[in-house]
Motif scaffolding. Structure first.
Motif, PDB file in Angstrom:
ATOM      1  N   LEU A 138      15.116   0.892   4.147  1.00  0.00           N
ATOM      2  CA  LEU A 138      14.340   1.188   2.948  1.00  0.00           C
ATOM      3  C   LEU A 138      13.243   2.199   3.267  1.00  0.00           C
ATOM      4  O   LEU A 138      12.717   2.239   4.384  1.00  0.00           O
ATOM      5  CB  LEU A 138      13.694  -0.090   2.394  1.00  0.00           C
ATOM      6  N   SER A 139      12.878   3.017   2.282  1.00  0.00           N
ATOM      7  CA  SER A 139      11.743   3.921   2.431  1.00  0.00           C
ATOM      8  C   SER A 139      10.438   3.125   2.423  1.00  0.00           C
ATOM      9  O   SER A 139      10.421   1.930   2.073  1.00  0.00           O
ATOM     10  CB  SER A 139      11.728   4.929   1.286  1.00  0.00           C
ATOM     11  N   GLY A 140       9.341   3.800   2.774  1.00  0.00           N
ATOM     12  CA  GLY A 140       8.041   3.127   2.739  1.00  0.00           C
ATOM     13  C   GLY A 140       7.702   2.614   1.353  1.00  0.00           C
ATOM     14  O   GLY A 140       7.213   1.486   1.197  1.00  0.00           O
ATOM     15  N   GLY A 141       7.973   3.416   0.334  1.00  0.00           N
ATOM     16  CA  GLY A 141       7.696   2.970  -1.032  1.00  0.00           C
ATOM     17  C   GLY A 141       8.540   1.775  -1.424  1.00  0.00           C
ATOM     18  O   GLY A 141       8.061   0.844  -2.083  1.00  0.00           O
ATOM     19  N   GLN A 142       9.815   1.784  -1.010  1.00  0.00           N
ATOM     20  CA  GLN A 142      10.678   0.631  -1.302  1.00  0.00           C
ATOM     21  C   GLN A 142      10.217  -0.610  -0.554  1.00  0.00           C
ATOM     22  O   GLN A 142      10.262  -1.721  -1.100  1.00  0.00           O
ATOM     23  CB  GLN A 142      12.123   0.979  -0.945  1.00  0.00           C
ATOM     24  N   GLN A 143       9.772  -0.446   0.681  1.00  0.00           N
ATOM     25  CA  GLN A 143       9.266  -1.599   1.433  1.00  0.00           C
ATOM     26  C   GLN A 143       8.050  -2.202   0.736  1.00  0.00           C
ATOM     27  O   GLN A 143       7.914  -3.429   0.662  1.00  0.00           O
ATOM     28  CB  GLN A 143       8.910  -1.184   2.855  1.00  0.00           C
TER      29      GLN A 143
END
Length: 253
Positions: free
Chosen positions: A146-151
């Motif tokens: 996952l990307s940072g935003g998704q995390q």
């Protein structure tokens, strides 16, 4: 105006004793109404993080009063504070704090596992929480996928899966770029507006604080000013979210 959801009166916090004692809070007064969105700002060492720990029942004041929906939190036992924290508060941190080898769904289910919720109920609640932060279809991905935003969205889903009355966010955009930061702030705004969750957020970033309805600035352990924001940024940018989750009434035994 109705009785505030949260009320601090003369709250102090001292760490250590004698010559090495550090007074982190020096008599804080603060009222927060249900459904408010408050940004807490201030320089390092101003007391804002200590105040958040007290508000989230992660720490207790040395002196003064903390009332949550009429309950004197400072007089509760450790176990009672833990139950209050688990039932009414959700936490979002700068570093996401996700379990690395665990799927998004399993990360979100964790608070319900601690509560002893049955498997089917955990699965259903986690799916709803992930859907509410726009992650349907990502349930079985690990943080590394996952990307940072998704995390951070997974971390927010974990914080709201218990349907808290209050969401405490400590620098929730601190590890994100500008675009992802705005997405997270729009999400927090939507949770506040559409779900009625009271949001308390520590931030150093003025453009992130602009999403809040109030900006409270700490300096040297006291509230230096408390300002209404008449034009929160989220009024023009927040997306519609899932149906409202109604927080339960306070009950501490």
């Amino acid at each position: 105006m109705s009785e505030p959801l949260i009320r601090l009166r003369g709250v102090t916090k001292v760490y250590g004793e004698g010559a090495t004692a550090l007074q982190a809070l020096k008599g804080v007064d603060l009222d927060v109404q249900a459904g408010d969105f408050v940004a807490i700002m201030g320089p390092s060492g101003s007391g804002k993080s200590t105040a958040m720990n007290v508000l989230g029942c992660l720490d207790t004041p040395t002196a003064g009063g903390y009332m949550f929906q009429g309950v004197h939190v400072e007089s509760l036992t450790r176990d009672q504070r833990a139950r209050l924290r688990r039932r009414y508060f959700g936490f979002v941190f700068q570093g996401f704090n996700l379990l690395a080898r665990t799927s998004a769904q399993e990360n979100v289910e964790l608070p319900l596992l601690y509560r002893g919720e049955p498997t089917a109920a955990r699965h259903a609640a986690a799916a709803r929480a992930l859907a509410s932060v726009g992650l349907t279809g990502w349930e079985h991905h690990t943080p590394a996928e996952l990307s940072g935003g998704q995390q951070q969205r997974v971390a927010i889903a974990r914080a709201i899966v218990t349907e808290p009355a209050v969401l405490l966010a400590d620098e929730p955009t601190g590890n994100l770029d500008t675009q992802r930061s705005r997405e997270i702030m729009e999400l927090l705004w939507g949770l506040n507006v559409d779900h009625g969750i009271t949001v308390l957020m520590v931030t150093h970033e003025a453009d992130m604080a602009a999403y809040a309805r109030r900006i409270v600035r700490f300096v040297d352990g006291v509230v230096a000013n408390d300002t209404l924001n008449p034009h929160p940024a989220g009024l023009h940018e927040a997306p519609a979210l899932a149906p409202s989750m109604t927080p339960p009434a306070t009950e501490v035994h």
